[in-house]
Design an enzyme around this catalytic site. Structure first.
Site, short mmCIF file in Angstrom:
data_model
loop_
_atom_site.label_atom_id
_atom_site.label_comp_id
_atom_site.label_asym_id
_atom_site.label_seq_id
_atom_site.Cartn_x
_atom_site.Cartn_y
_atom_site.Cartn_z
N ASP A 58 0.88 -0.96 -0.07
CA ASP A 58 0.01 -0.07 0.01
C ASP A 58 0.82 1.06 -0.01
O ASP A 58 1.68 1.55 1.03
CB ASP A 58 -0.84 -0.12 1.29
CG ASP A 58 -1.91 0.69 1.24
OD1 ASP A 58 -2.28 1.30 0.07
OD2 ASP A 58 -2.54 1.25 2.27
N THR A 91 -3.72 5.91 -3.84
CA THR A 91 -2.68 6.88 -3.10
C THR A 91 -1.46 6.87 -3.83
O THR A 91 -0.69 7.79 -4.01
CB THR A 91 -2.43 6.21 -1.77
OG1 THR A 91 -2.05 4.89 -1.56
CG2 THR A 91 -3.66 6.21 -0.77
N THR A 92 -0.83 5.79 -4.45
CA THR A 92 -0.10 5.40 -5.18
C THR A 92 -0.05 6.09 -6.47
O THR A 92 1.01 7.14 -6.99
CB THR A 92 0.25 3.87 -5.44
OG1 THR A 92 0.18 3.16 -4.25
CG2 THR A 92 1.77 3.68 -6.06
N ASP A 382 -9.82 -0.80 3.94
CA ASP A 382 -9.76 -0.23 2.75
C ASP A 382 -11.09 -0.50 1.78
O ASP A 382 -11.44 0.48 1.17
CB ASP A 382 -8.61 -0.73 1.89
CG ASP A 382 -7.11 -0.10 2.24
OD1 ASP A 382 -7.33 0.89 3.51
OD2 ASP A 382 -6.09 -0.67 2.25
P1 ADP Z 1 -3.41 2.81 -5.53
O1 ADP Z 1 -2.50 3.13 -4.20
O2 ADP Z 1 -3.04 4.10 -6.52
O3 ADP Z 1 -4.73 2.64 -5.44
P2 ADP Z 1 -2.66 0.23 -6.66
O4 ADP Z 1 -1.64 -0.39 -6.29
O5 ADP Z 1 -4.02 -0.27 -5.79
O6 ADP Z 1 -2.40 1.66 -6.38
O7 ADP Z 1 -3.17 0.08 -7.92
C1 ADP Z 1 -4.08 0.61 -8.67
C2 ADP Z 1 -4.13 0.50 -10.28
O8 ADP Z 1 -4.05 -0.85 -10.55
C3 ADP Z 1 -5.13 0.98 -10.98
O9 ADP Z 1 -4.93 2.01 -11.86
C4 ADP Z 1 -6.12 -0.18 -11.23
O10 ADP Z 1 -6.90 0.03 -12.29
C5 ADP Z 1 -5.13 -1.11 -11.61
N1 ADP Z 1 -5.37 -2.54 -11.58
C6 ADP Z 1 -5.97 -3.21 -10.42
N2 ADP Z 1 -6.38 -4.46 -10.70
C7 ADP Z 1 -5.94 -4.68 -12.28
C8 ADP Z 1 -6.06 -5.55 -13.16
N3 ADP Z 1 -6.44 -6.94 -12.77
N4 ADP Z 1 -5.64 -5.34 -14.38
C9 ADP Z 1 -5.20 -4.23 -14.65
N5 ADP Z 1 -5.05 -3.27 -13.97
C10 ADP Z 1 -5.42 -3.33 -12.44
#
Ligand code: ADP
Ligand code: MG
Length: 529
Positions: A58, A91-92, A382
């Site tokens: 996270d 957040t990322t 979350d």
């Molecule tokens: P954040 O802290 O920004 O939420 P995450 O590590 O949760 O970062 O990543 C979020 C990103 O990953 C989003 O852009 C989401 O669309 C993408 N994402 C999540 N699951 C998938 C998937 N199965 N295939 C492609 N992209 C994905």
């Protein structure tokens, strides 16, 4: 440079070099969380001062635990924390986009475009981005919201945990939603998380009502109570504690007995008052004396003591009761209502389950070790935050970089309509959004540039719903994200773009940095990757 005397104890960087330092700090910070983005993101092992460890994927957890003192880096961390508070996700992405905006801005600065003009270009692009974002949304059905909640757990724990927790989060959010004049409100703090070590993650479940690991204070009290009134005491039902300097003068043999009898009488008066109020249930923050326990049991009142303040607050909200400190001053207005209250033994632990009118739910979080349990708790919190936000605004966007690519394309076209140098700022903004698909690809072991180009081409050549084409990280090629079920709440994407822009613009506006010399640690810029 001759500084004014007032700045004698201060180090100062100005103009371009201040900006360059600040941008480097922002980028170093983004570098620290870059590898965690998306379902294929890697975990970070965090170790605190006491040697405790935490494995997390996270972004905001990584940033908030990092000992970063650079003020600009702190501004970015704040943007990420705000995102976490408001949206519970993204957040990322916020940090990555903000740093990318700044990096692109720096290229323009080196070509003599003034930061203020770039900032104006950013603002114009952001305003337009919000309009476009709205056009890209789709209305969601229940199954979509379930998928979007699951997307928010991407990269956290294994797949079966993501499925279970997202279902429980959506269920919990629906259980606590309330209709108000301003639409639906779902407050995630109304869901209690009760961790239970032992058992496996699959034992994690949701219980309607509030659950506390407590037993009624006397066996003779009813195990189950039907609907009735409840009183919450921010104190206890105890004899007055003797102060150290208190003296009792024993002048005749009966004095001590009569003193004790008087005390019991005072307790009885309190219990009598409770009887007049007609309560069936009582919860105290502090203790309840032996004699009072029996009196309460005789009245058929179910009572609990040493209830945590946070639980009392949840009870107060659920039952519509007011916490009072003095039993004798309690009036019928302070009472709340409950639907049922029962004691059940789970495993070998007694639990108290209260159901109230205003909903409320408890997640019984199970996991074999403390680490697993912690992950279940954090992931559920979350997912719940996301599920709650989605009830307030049900619109969704395609994930996997689809929305960011579509937005960037439209913004580049919009930038062309700006006649001044702000056009360059708006273009830099549009390009910065593409950091999301690039990093998603990178973390999945794909070539970021080729993948992005493939995605853009697929959207250009695609049909009406081409803005749904994003990165299918399982099959490593562009795919319709709505069909693949990779969905994101509109509110989260919007907040993340707004937060990233805000942080980037405020950093661009700084052209003078004053470091107080007495605190040398302040100048620590995180290492560039
Ligand atoms: P954040 O802290 O920004 O939420 P995450 O590590 O949760 O970062 O990543 C979020 C990103 O990953 C989003 O852009 C989401 O669309 C993408 N994402 C999540 N699951 C998938 C998937 N199965 N295939 C492609 N992209 C994905
Ligand atoms: Mg996320």
């Amino acid at each position: 440079m001759s500084d004014a005397p007032i700045l004698r104890d201060t180090e100062r960087t100005t103009g371009r070099s201040a900006l360059q330092n600040n941008i480097q700090a922002a980028m170093a910070l983004a570098g620290a969380v870059r590898s965690t983005l998306g379902p294929r993101g890697l975990d970070k092992l965090l170790i605190d001062d006491d040697g405790r460890t935490l494995v997390t994927n996270d972004g905001v957890t990584v940033l908030e635990s990092a000992k970063v003192e650079h003020p600009v880096a702190r501004m970015m961390i704040n943007a990420s924390s705000v995102q976490d508070k408001i949206a519970r996700d993204g957040t990322t992405s916020t940090v990555l986009m903000s740093a990318e905006m700044l990096q692109n801005a720096w290229h323009l600065v080196t070509q003599d475009v003034h930061p203020a003009i770039i900032a104006r270009g950013f603002r114009m692009a952001e305003t337009h981005a919000h309009e476009v974002l709205m056009e890209l949304t789709l209305e969601s059905e229940f199954k979509h919201r379930l998928l979007a909640t699951r997307t928010s757990l991407a990269g956290k724990g294994h797949h079966s945990m993501q499925i279970l927790l997202s279902e429980l989060a959506v269920e919990a959010a629906e259980a606590i939603q309330v209709e108000t004049e301003n639409g639906i409100i779902a407050d995630p703090t109304r869901v209690k998380i009760l961790p239970q070590s032992g058992g496996s993650i699959s034992d994690t479940r949701l219980v309607t009502g509030l659950v506390l690991a407590k037993n009624r204070i006397h066996e003779d009290m009813p195990r189950v109570a039907g609907a009735g009134k409840i009183l919450l005491i921010d104190g206890g039902i105890e004899r007055r504690s003797m102060k150290n300097d208190m003296k009792i003068n024993v002048t005749s043999p009966g004095v001590l007995e009569s003193f004790r009898a008087k005390e019991v009488e005072l307790l009885q008066e309190q219990i009598d008052h409770l009887k007049t109020l007609g309560i069936g249930l009582l919860a105290c923050k502090e203790g309840i004396d032996e004699e009072a326990k029996i009196m309460l049991a005789n009245e058929g009142i179910q009572a609990f003591r040493r209830v945590a303040r946070s639980d009392l607050d949840l009870l107060a909200r659920g039952c519509g009761a007011t916490l009072i400190s003095d039993v004798k001053r309690a009036t019928s207005k302070d009472l709340g209502a409950f639907i049922s209250s029962k004691n059940e033994t789970w495993g070998s632990v007694a639990h108290w389950i209260v159901e109230t009118e205003e909903g409320g739910a408890t997640l019984i979080a199970c996991g074999s070790t403390e680490t697993v349990l912690g992950e279940v708790e954090r992931s559920f919190a979350d997912a719940l935050g996301v599920a709650c936000r989605m009830l307030e605004d049900k619109r969704l966007l395609a994930g996997g970089g689809a929305t960011h690519v579509a937005l960037a394309r439209r913004l580049r076209r919009f930038a062309e309509t700006i006649p001044g140098r702000e056009q360059l700022g708006a273009e830099a903004f549009a390009d910065a959004l593409e950091v999301i698909p690039r990093v998603l690809a990178e973390n999945a072991g794909l070539d970021p540039i080729d993948t992005l180009l493939q995605l853009v081409a697929a959207q250009v050549n695609g049909g009406e719903d081409s803005h749904h084409l994003g990165l299918d990280l399982l099959n490593r090629k562009p795919a319709d994200m709505v069909e693949s079920g990779v969905l994101e709440p509109y509110l989260i994407a919007r907040q993340s773009i707004a937060g990233a822009t805000e942080a980037a613009i405020s950093i661009l506006r700084i052209d003078d940095v004053l470091w107080a010399k007495q605190d040398p640690s302040m100048a620590d810029v995180p290492e560039m990757e």
